[in-house]
Design an enzyme around this catalytic site. Sequence first.
Site, PDB file in Angstrom:
ATOM      1  CG  ASN A  11      35.868  62.935  84.250  1.00  0.00           C
ATOM      2  OD1 ASN A  11      36.676  63.441  85.020  1.00  0.00           O
ATOM      3  ND2 ASN A  11      34.565  63.189  84.306  1.00  0.00           N
ATOM      4  CE  LYS A  13      33.086  60.984  86.733  1.00  0.00           C
ATOM      5  NZ  LYS A  13      31.717  60.552  86.918  1.00  0.00           N
ATOM      6  CG  HIS A  99      31.068  65.925  84.330  1.00  0.00           C
ATOM      7  ND1 HIS A  99      30.320  65.496  85.400  1.00  0.00           N
ATOM      8  CD2 HIS A  99      31.488  64.816  83.683  1.00  0.00           C
ATOM      9  CE1 HIS A  99      30.307  64.164  85.400  1.00  0.00           C
ATOM     10  NE2 HIS A  99      31.011  63.727  84.363  1.00  0.00           N
ATOM     11  CD  GLU A 101      30.388  63.498  88.544  1.00  0.00           C
ATOM     12  OE1 GLU A 101      31.584  63.826  88.529  1.00  0.00           O
ATOM     13  OE2 GLU A 101      29.984  62.351  88.299  1.00  0.00           O
ATOM     14  CD  GLU A 171      29.782  62.164  80.654  1.00  0.00           C
ATOM     15  OE1 GLU A 171      30.590  61.253  80.572  1.00  0.00           O
ATOM     16  OE2 GLU A 171      29.790  63.005  81.567  1.00  0.00           O
ATOM     17  N   GLY A 177      28.171  56.651  86.586  1.00  0.00           N
ATOM     18  CA  GLY A 177      28.592  55.990  87.824  1.00  0.00           C
ATOM     19  C   GLY A 177      27.557  55.063  88.428  1.00  0.00           C
ATOM     20  CB  SER A 216      27.805  52.910  83.343  1.00  0.00           C
ATOM     21  OG  SER A 216      27.455  53.532  84.564  1.00  0.00           O
TER      22      SER A 216
HETATM   23  P1  PGA Z   1      31.322  56.783  84.597  1.00  0.00           P
HETATM   24  O1  PGA Z   1      31.487  58.376  84.477  1.00  0.00           O
HETATM   25  O2  PGA Z   1      32.030  56.170  83.415  1.00  0.00           O
HETATM   26  O3  PGA Z   1      31.971  56.434  85.898  1.00  0.00           O
HETATM   27  O4  PGA Z   1      29.854  56.494  84.577  1.00  0.00           O
HETATM   28  C1  PGA Z   1      31.462  59.026  83.224  1.00  0.00           C
HETATM   29  C2  PGA Z   1      31.587  60.515  83.429  1.00  0.00           C
HETATM   30  O5  PGA Z   1      30.976  61.054  84.363  1.00  0.00           O
HETATM   31  O6  PGA Z   1      32.289  61.199  82.665  1.00  0.00           O
END
Ligand code: PGA
Length: 256
Positions: A11, A13, A99, A101, A171, A177, A216
């Site tokens: 992903n 982003k 997601h 976000e 997640e 992140g 992460s």
């Molecule tokens: P990350 O994000 O691996 O940077 O923690 C995962 C995600 O939000 O899909």
Amino acid sequence: MKSRKPLVAGNWKMNGDIVSNEHLFTGLRAALERTAISQVDIAVCPPFPYIGQAAAWLGDTGIALGAQNVAAFPNGAYTGEVSASMLADLGCRWVIVGHSERRTLAGETDGIVASKLQMALAHEIGVIACVGESLEEREAGQAEAVIGRQIDALAPVMAPLGADRIVIAYEPVWAIGTGRTASPETAQEMHAFIRARLRERGVRAADAIRILYGGSVKASNAATLFAMPDIDGGLIGGASLVADDFMNICRCAAVV
Ligand code: PGA
């Protein structure tokens, strides 16, 4: 070897530009040429403007193309939206829905996420449906209640379908992140809960649906996470922007 074929999806982003993407695609191709990866499905989900660029670069690599979002409506007067039929037209095999976000920044409710799921499936695009609890919810002992509610909103759409186009990504918001990963045991516990919930809600393919972990994931922790019985791969944010890191994570999925 698990009965479910692992999936590792990147992903990206809201990251990248034409030049840096080209660098990343070159790296992904080179890594695959050095050592092919079998027994793992791999996908990358660039931002919308770069989907055409990705389609051209991914070509015959076997890496599938995905998108990060899809409209909850069919084509029409929805300024700024991108429809499922457009994604299908561009060759997207997958789309991420729900997601955290988008749930937080764009106010997507469980109902909106379910509509997006329905639109994608109607256009034969596979969905990676994200669920996850916040730190406050986990600390208040509400993690299962939150995940259960998020799954229940999607289950009626998923219930009659096979597993080939449905993937869930667990997640935990506190792990996205942040560098703070859920322990393999904590993640496994939630993955098992999700699978049981899908079964309870009459989702026919509950045992065959892949449940990815996201938050992460790095090459250094992927192997122990993917070794858990109900963790069928990963949704990778930050580490998917570095070709070798992403490919090393994919390799961890190949050996479980
Ligand atoms: P990350 O994000 O691996 O940077 O923690 C995962 C995600 O939000 O899909």
